[in-house]
Design an enzyme around this catalytic site. Structure first.
Site, PDB file in Angstrom:
ATOM      1  N   ARG A 292       9.290  26.241 -25.172  1.00 43.96           N
ATOM      2  CA  ARG A 292       9.773  25.814 -26.494  1.00 43.96           C
ATOM      3  C   ARG A 292      11.288  25.642 -26.575  1.00 43.96           C
ATOM      4  O   ARG A 292      12.036  26.381 -25.932  1.00 43.96           O
ATOM      5  CB  ARG A 292       9.339  26.833 -27.553  1.00 43.96           C
ATOM      6  CG  ARG A 292       7.841  26.870 -27.730  1.00 43.96           C
ATOM      7  CD  ARG A 292       7.386  27.980 -28.644  1.00 43.96           C
ATOM      8  NE  ARG A 292       5.937  27.888 -28.850  1.00 43.96           N
ATOM      9  CZ  ARG A 292       5.035  28.303 -27.964  1.00 43.96           C
ATOM     10  NH1 ARG A 292       5.410  28.868 -26.835  1.00 43.96           N
ATOM     11  NH2 ARG A 292       3.744  28.156 -28.204  1.00 43.96           N
TER      12      ARG A 292
ATOM     13  N   HIS B 287       6.692  21.997 -24.514  1.00 45.19           N
ATOM     14  CA  HIS B 287       6.163  21.342 -23.314  1.00 45.19           C
ATOM     15  C   HIS B 287       6.456  19.836 -23.261  1.00 45.19           C
ATOM     16  O   HIS B 287       5.584  19.038 -22.886  1.00 45.19           O
ATOM     17  CB  HIS B 287       4.654  21.582 -23.210  1.00 45.19           C
ATOM     18  CG  HIS B 287       4.290  23.017 -22.929  1.00 45.19           C
ATOM     19  ND1 HIS B 287       5.119  23.907 -22.307  1.00 45.19           N
ATOM     20  CD2 HIS B 287       3.143  23.715 -23.198  1.00 45.19           C
ATOM     21  CE1 HIS B 287       4.512  25.079 -22.185  1.00 45.19           C
ATOM     22  NE2 HIS B 287       3.320  24.994 -22.727  1.00 45.19           N
TER      23      HIS B 287
ATOM     24  N   HIS C 203       0.842  24.109 -15.469  1.00 44.16           N
ATOM     25  CA  HIS C 203       0.153  24.832 -16.544  1.00 44.16           C
ATOM     26  C   HIS C 203      -1.313  25.097 -16.207  1.00 44.16           C
ATOM     27  O   HIS C 203      -2.197  24.944 -17.048  1.00 44.16           O
ATOM     28  CB  HIS C 203       0.281  24.038 -17.842  1.00 44.16           C
ATOM     29  CG  HIS C 203       0.260  24.872 -19.080  1.00 44.16           C
ATOM     30  ND1 HIS C 203      -0.836  25.623 -19.452  1.00 44.16           N
ATOM     31  CD2 HIS C 203       1.203  25.089 -20.027  1.00 44.16           C
ATOM     32  CE1 HIS C 203      -0.560  26.247 -20.588  1.00 44.16           C
ATOM     33  NE2 HIS C 203       0.675  25.947 -20.962  1.00 44.16           N
TER      34      HIS C 203
ATOM     35  N   GLN D 227       6.147  32.692 -17.658  1.00 44.43           N
ATOM     36  CA  GLN D 227       5.413  32.792 -18.917  1.00 44.43           C
ATOM     37  C   GLN D 227       3.998  33.227 -18.586  1.00 44.43           C
ATOM     38  O   GLN D 227       3.271  32.508 -17.888  1.00 44.43           O
ATOM     39  CB  GLN D 227       5.394  31.428 -19.635  1.00 44.43           C
ATOM     40  CG  GLN D 227       4.722  31.447 -21.004  1.00 44.43           C
ATOM     41  CD  GLN D 227       5.677  31.855 -22.133  1.00 44.43           C
ATOM     42  OE1 GLN D 227       6.878  32.005 -21.915  1.00 44.43           O
ATOM     43  NE2 GLN D 227       5.155  32.023 -23.331  1.00 44.43           N
TER      44      GLN D 227
ATOM     45  N   GLU E 266       3.098  30.585 -15.781  1.00 42.27           N
ATOM     46  CA  GLU E 266       3.975  29.411 -15.734  1.00 42.27           C
ATOM     47  C   GLU E 266       5.368  29.834 -15.272  1.00 42.27           C
ATOM     48  O   GLU E 266       6.090  30.499 -15.999  1.00 42.27           O
ATOM     49  CB  GLU E 266       4.060  28.778 -17.125  1.00 42.27           C
ATOM     50  CG  GLU E 266       2.722  28.376 -17.701  1.00 42.27           C
ATOM     51  CD  GLU E 266       2.748  28.331 -19.227  1.00 42.27           C
ATOM     52  OE1 GLU E 266       3.545  27.589 -19.816  1.00 42.27           O
ATOM     53  OE2 GLU E 266       1.968  29.077 -19.849  1.00 42.27           O
TER      54      GLU E 266
HETATM   55  C1  GLA Z   1       2.126  27.775 -23.339  1.00 43.49           C
HETATM   56  C2  GLA Z   1       2.647  28.341 -24.596  1.00 43.49           C
HETATM   57  C3  GLA Z   1       1.523  28.778 -25.441  1.00 43.49           C
HETATM   58  C4  GLA Z   1       0.577  27.630 -25.702  1.00 43.49           C
HETATM   59  C5  GLA Z   1       0.102  27.078 -24.395  1.00 43.49           C
HETATM   60  C6  GLA Z   1      -0.760  25.880 -24.602  1.00 43.49           C
HETATM   61  O1  GLA Z   1       1.682  28.721 -22.498  1.00 43.49           O
HETATM   62  O2  GLA Z   1       3.554  29.387 -24.384  1.00 43.49           O
HETATM   63  O3  GLA Z   1       2.008  29.260 -26.664  1.00 43.49           O
HETATM   64  O4  GLA Z   1       1.217  26.635 -26.407  1.00 43.49           O
HETATM   65  O5  GLA Z   1       1.182  26.750 -23.596  1.00 43.49           O
HETATM   66  O6  GLA Z   1      -1.730  26.092 -25.576  1.00 43.49           O
END
Ligand code: GLA
Length: 387
Positions: free
Chosen positions: A122, A147, A220, A323, A351
């Site tokens: 984000r 993303h 992802h 992440q 991630e």
């Molecule tokens: C990432 C974000 C989550 C969500 C996923 C997709 O991992 O951090 O909050 O948005 O992608 O759903």
């Protein structure tokens, strides 16, 4: 090197497990299965037509190593659609969420297996200031940019470099034009996927730009080491080599603090099951861990294990952050080929990345790529079978 022997029925065993959207007919699944079986024995890469979108041809590539482990990747979104490995009982199944048909991806699942960019994670309110200019990005996650925006790198058709059928490696490239989703600069990106005989999927990301821009590329994939989306990942054991994480506000934007994990449900410095303390984390895990290793050095940063199948996944990266997302927003709307709704916690993401909202956080490692510089990060997912 310890080899894993995979029986020749791999293609049949993998069929439909975890794959395909609910709309696919079973006849299309079985024809895919026999197709795969005929290709499974030979190490290398195979290309098949997978449809068309945006007026461009989409292909599916099957990378096979000499153990019979197979990874499928599409040039739509740079997407890993399947990763088939054996279990300790001798069966084989797919350990990532994915679809067998392009239509599954055109329906915009939440980044299943995708290459995410220009900025993974984000950016607060979709705004940042760089060299005195304020940029406004497409916002697609409440007030924030997530993303890469409305049509990020996960939703475009990538160009494919010539393949060598004997080498299980694929290089995709994409030119993200100046202004795309609000980002400055023409960004040339290339991503190379390679599958080793040690069952490692290595992903090398490279980029250069003609204007300063934030860049944060990641993969992802949603992992479920049981190979069956009916099971949750709550019993998976996870270790993350990180003494700190970045706490977030209610919109999942970091507060800026690097907080010690010690004594909190975020402490995965020793293995814990995902489910053990998840109820103490409102909404579930969806946070960035500040990895202990030296940024730029390729190190083991996380290990995920599933005792029921004997599978272990090791994550190596040059990135400073990870992440860990516990599939909190999966809600049963998307279905597997057998019509199994993909429920909350049916899979998890690891991630590798720079920290979320770095363009607005001078105390975080910089994500700004300048003209003349080369962006280069590497992440490796290694699957090990413990008997
Ligand atoms: C990432 C974000 C989550 C969500 C996923 C997709 O991992 O951090 O909050 O948005 O992608 O759903």
């Amino acid at each position: 090197m310890k080899k894993i022997v995979v029986n020749s029925a791999l293609g049949i065993l993998m069929a439909g497990v975890f794959t395909s959207c609910g709309n696919n007919s079973s006849s299309s699944e079985s024809s895919n299965a026999s197709d795969t079986t005929s290709k499974v024995s030979k190490a290398g890469i195979q290309q098949s037509d997978w449809g068309e979108t945006d007026g461009k041809k989409v292909f599916l590539y099957t990378l096979t190593n000499e153990n019979g482990v197979q990874v499928k990747i599409s040039n739509y979104g740079g997407t890993v659609t399947s990763f088939v490995t054996p279990t300790k009982s001798g069966a084989s199944s797919n350990i990532v969420l994915g679809f067998e048909e392009l239509s599954g991806y055109l329906a915009k699942p939440p980044y299943f297996g995708a290459t995410v960019g220009r900025y993974g994670n984000r950016i607060a309110k979709g705004k940042f200031t760089l060299d005195g200019n304020t940029y406004t990005l497409a916002t697609n996650n409440g007030q924030n940019a997530l993303h890469g925006g409305l049509k990020g790198f996960d939703k475009v058709v990538w160009d494919v470099a010539p393949i060598d059928s004997a080498t299980p490696a694929l290089t995709l490239s994409y030119l993200s034009k100046d202004g795309e989703e609000g980002y400055p600069g023409n960004l040339k990106v290339s991503v190379r996927f390679s599958l080793s005989d040690d069952n490692e999927l290595t992903i090398d990301y490279e980029a250069d730009t003609d204007k300063a821009t934030p860049v944060n590329l990641t993969n992802h994939s949603y992992w479920n080491l049981t190979g069956d989306a009916k099971n949750t990942i709550l019993d998976h054991s996870l270790k993350i080599d990180a003494d700190k994480y970045t706490p977030v506000d209610t919109t999942l934007i970091p507060t800026g603090e690097l907080k010690p994990v010690k004594g909190t449900p975020f402490d995965f410095t020793e293995p814990h099951t995902v489910g053990e303390r998840i109820s103490a984390v409102p909404g579930g895990y969806d946070h960035n861990w500040v990895l202990n290793h030296k940024m730029g050095s390729m190190d083991l940063v996380a290990t995920l294990s599933d005792p029921s199948t004997g599978r272990k996944l090791e994550v190596y990266t040059t990135e400073p952050g990870l992440q860990f997302y516990s599939g909190n927003f999966l809600d049963g709307t998307i279905k597997t080929s057998f019509g199994t709704p993909i429920q909350k916690h049916a899979a998890l993401c690891l991630e590798t990345q720079h920290f979320p909202d770095s363009p607005n956080r001078p105390n975080f490692p910089s994500t700004i790529l300048k003209p003349g510089e080369k962006y280069h990060t590497t992440t490796k997912y290694k699957v090990i079978l413990e008997k």
